[in-house]
Design a protein around this motif. Structure first.
Motif, PDB file in Angstrom:
ATOM      1  N   ALA A 135       1.040  -1.281  -0.092  1.00 29.78           N
ATOM      2  CA  ALA A 135       0.092  -0.006  -0.056  1.00 29.78           C
ATOM      3  C   ALA A 135       0.720   1.396  -0.043  1.00 29.78           C
ATOM      4  O   ALA A 135       0.401   2.270  -0.542  1.00 29.78           O
ATOM      5  CB  ALA A 135      -0.931   0.089   1.322  1.00 29.78           C
ATOM      6  N   GLN A 136       2.043   1.289   0.427  1.00 36.86           N
ATOM      7  CA  GLN A 136       2.887   2.228   0.563  1.00 36.86           C
ATOM      8  C   GLN A 136       4.049   2.350  -0.473  1.00 36.86           C
ATOM      9  O   GLN A 136       4.780   3.545  -0.705  1.00 36.86           O
ATOM     10  CB  GLN A 136       3.668   2.129   1.838  1.00 36.86           C
ATOM     11  N   LEU A 182       2.902   1.335  -3.997  1.00 38.83           N
ATOM     12  CA  LEU A 182       2.051   1.063  -5.266  1.00 38.83           C
ATOM     13  C   LEU A 182       2.400   1.498  -6.601  1.00 38.83           C
ATOM     14  O   LEU A 182       2.577   0.787  -7.589  1.00 38.83           O
ATOM     15  CB  LEU A 182       0.550   1.674  -5.201  1.00 38.83           C
ATOM     16  N   GLU A 195      -9.025  -0.780  -3.762  1.00 34.98           N
ATOM     17  CA  GLU A 195      -8.438   0.080  -3.312  1.00 34.98           C
ATOM     18  C   GLU A 195      -7.140   0.721  -3.728  1.00 34.98           C
ATOM     19  O   GLU A 195      -6.671   1.616  -3.970  1.00 34.98           O
ATOM     20  CB  GLU A 195      -8.263   0.096  -1.699  1.00 34.98           C
ATOM     21  N   PHE A 196      -6.251  -0.756  -3.882  1.00 33.19           N
ATOM     22  CA  PHE A 196      -4.989  -0.649  -4.621  1.00 33.19           C
ATOM     23  C   PHE A 196      -4.959   0.118  -6.019  1.00 33.19           C
ATOM     24  O   PHE A 196      -4.406   0.795  -6.544  1.00 33.19           O
ATOM     25  CB  PHE A 196      -4.216  -1.757  -4.692  1.00 33.19           C
ATOM     26  N   GLU A 198      -6.060   3.765  -6.403  1.00 35.27           N
ATOM     27  CA  GLU A 198      -5.144   4.389  -5.786  1.00 35.27           C
ATOM     28  C   GLU A 198      -3.963   4.449  -6.866  1.00 35.27           C
ATOM     29  O   GLU A 198      -3.430   5.727  -7.079  1.00 35.27           O
ATOM     30  CB  GLU A 198      -4.495   3.932  -4.562  1.00 35.27           C
ATOM     31  N   GLN A 199      -3.558   3.474  -7.601  1.00 36.07           N
ATOM     32  CA  GLN A 199      -2.661   3.633  -8.767  1.00 36.07           C
ATOM     33  C   GLN A 199      -3.233   4.307  -9.667  1.00 36.07           C
ATOM     34  O   GLN A 199      -2.470   5.184 -10.085  1.00 36.07           O
ATOM     35  CB  GLN A 199      -2.527   1.958  -9.519  1.00 36.07           C
ATOM     36  N   ARG A 217      -5.322   6.749  -9.616  1.00 31.30           N
ATOM     37  CA  ARG A 217      -4.961   8.189  -9.041  1.00 31.30           C
ATOM     38  C   ARG A 217      -3.877   8.906  -9.146  1.00 31.30           C
ATOM     39  O   ARG A 217      -3.516   9.927  -9.618  1.00 31.30           O
ATOM     40  CB  ARG A 217      -5.592   8.221  -7.742  1.00 31.30           C
ATOM     41  N   ILE A 218      -2.739   8.040  -8.741  1.00 27.48           N
ATOM     42  CA  ILE A 218      -1.317   8.471  -8.887  1.00 27.48           C
ATOM     43  C   ILE A 218      -0.988   8.790 -10.193  1.00 27.48           C
ATOM     44  O   ILE A 218      -0.301   9.637 -10.427  1.00 27.48           O
ATOM     45  CB  ILE A 218      -0.453   7.232  -8.172  1.00 27.48           C
TER      46      ILE A 218
END
Length: 251
Positions: A110-111, A113, A146-147, A150-151, A153-154
């Motif tokens: 999670a930290q 990704l 969620e992973f 988040e990817q 989004r990044i």
């Protein structure tokens, strides 16, 4: 581990494209839905998954597995990666021991990704071409939602997708065809006018179960060669995707 492209090298994919004709003027249900697997199909995520596996092995005083071995374990979620890598290096803990490893894996990943992971530029260009024609675009992945979210989004590409569904989005996941068909419906599409693109037996299995045409890519992570997966067609790069989709009658 081979060098990876940096994000700045695929920003050109977002340049405006000449807008081709749309597929019909009916409801959105008449438009095709193009569904991508994430790891190894849409994006090169193996570097950070490998880093996480190696960290976990080191924390348990285990030797590393090779990068190629780990790539073959991607596609069914964190559990198989842990079982495969620990099985190769002395044995897999069961029960609470395995659950502890899984929690450690997920917390570390999670930290990290997107330390080295990024979309394939050719995939982004293909998505933009299909979107410009009015197609729905979705992701159906066995990665936790969620992973995946988040990817995206990044990488600043989340807006390109009409639906993103992960391993925990439903009480079933690939190769269960319901994972794919429900993803298509969530995107506002029709499973009868859709296409799945992936790199593993889970992707092809889900497509077969859902009655959706499937294209396998040769550059993915699956342990089985693309030509042996049983997909309708196989492509070596996303430059071949448009012609393959036309051949299958999806566009």
């Amino acid at each position: 581990m081979p060098c990876r492209r940096r994000q700045g090298q695929f920003k050109h994919c977002f340049k405006a494209l000449q807008k081709p004709r749309h597929w019909g003027k009916g409801s959105v249900m008449t438009r095709p839905t193009i569904v991508f697997d994430l790891d190894g199909t849409l994006a090169d995520t193996a570097p950070d998954l490998y880093q996480t596996v190696c960290w976990l092995l080191a924390m348990e005083n285990r030797p590393r597995v090779t990068f190629e071995r780990m790539k073959g374990l991607i596609g069914d979620g964190a559990g198989p990666m842990i079982r495969g890598s620990f099985g190769d290096t002395g044995g897999v803990p069961e029960g609470d021991g395995f659950e502890r490893l899984l929690r450690m894996f997920l917390a570390y990943y999670a930290q990290h990704l997107a330390d080295h992971s990024e979309p394939f530029p050719e995939a982004l260009a293909a998505i933009l071409r299909f979107r410009a024609r009015g197609a729905k675009i979705a992701i159906c992945t066995n990665k936790r939602y969620e992973f995946a979210a988040e990817q995206l989004r990044i990488w600043r590409i989340g807006h390109l997708f009409d639906a993103v569904k992960g391993a925990d989005s439903f009480p079933f996941r690939k190769p269960d065809g319901r994972h794919l068909s429900e993803t298509i419906k969530a995107a506002g599409g029709d499973p009868g006018r859709a296409l799945m693109i992936g790199d593993s037996s889970a992707d092809v299995g889900a497509a077969r179960d859902a009655g959706v045409p499937c294209i396998a890519v040769t550059f993915g992570y699956g342990s089985t060669p693309a030509h042996e997966l049983g997909a309708d067609l196989v492509i070596e790069g996303f430059g071949q995707l448009d012609a393959a989709a036309r051949r299958l009658g999806v566009i």
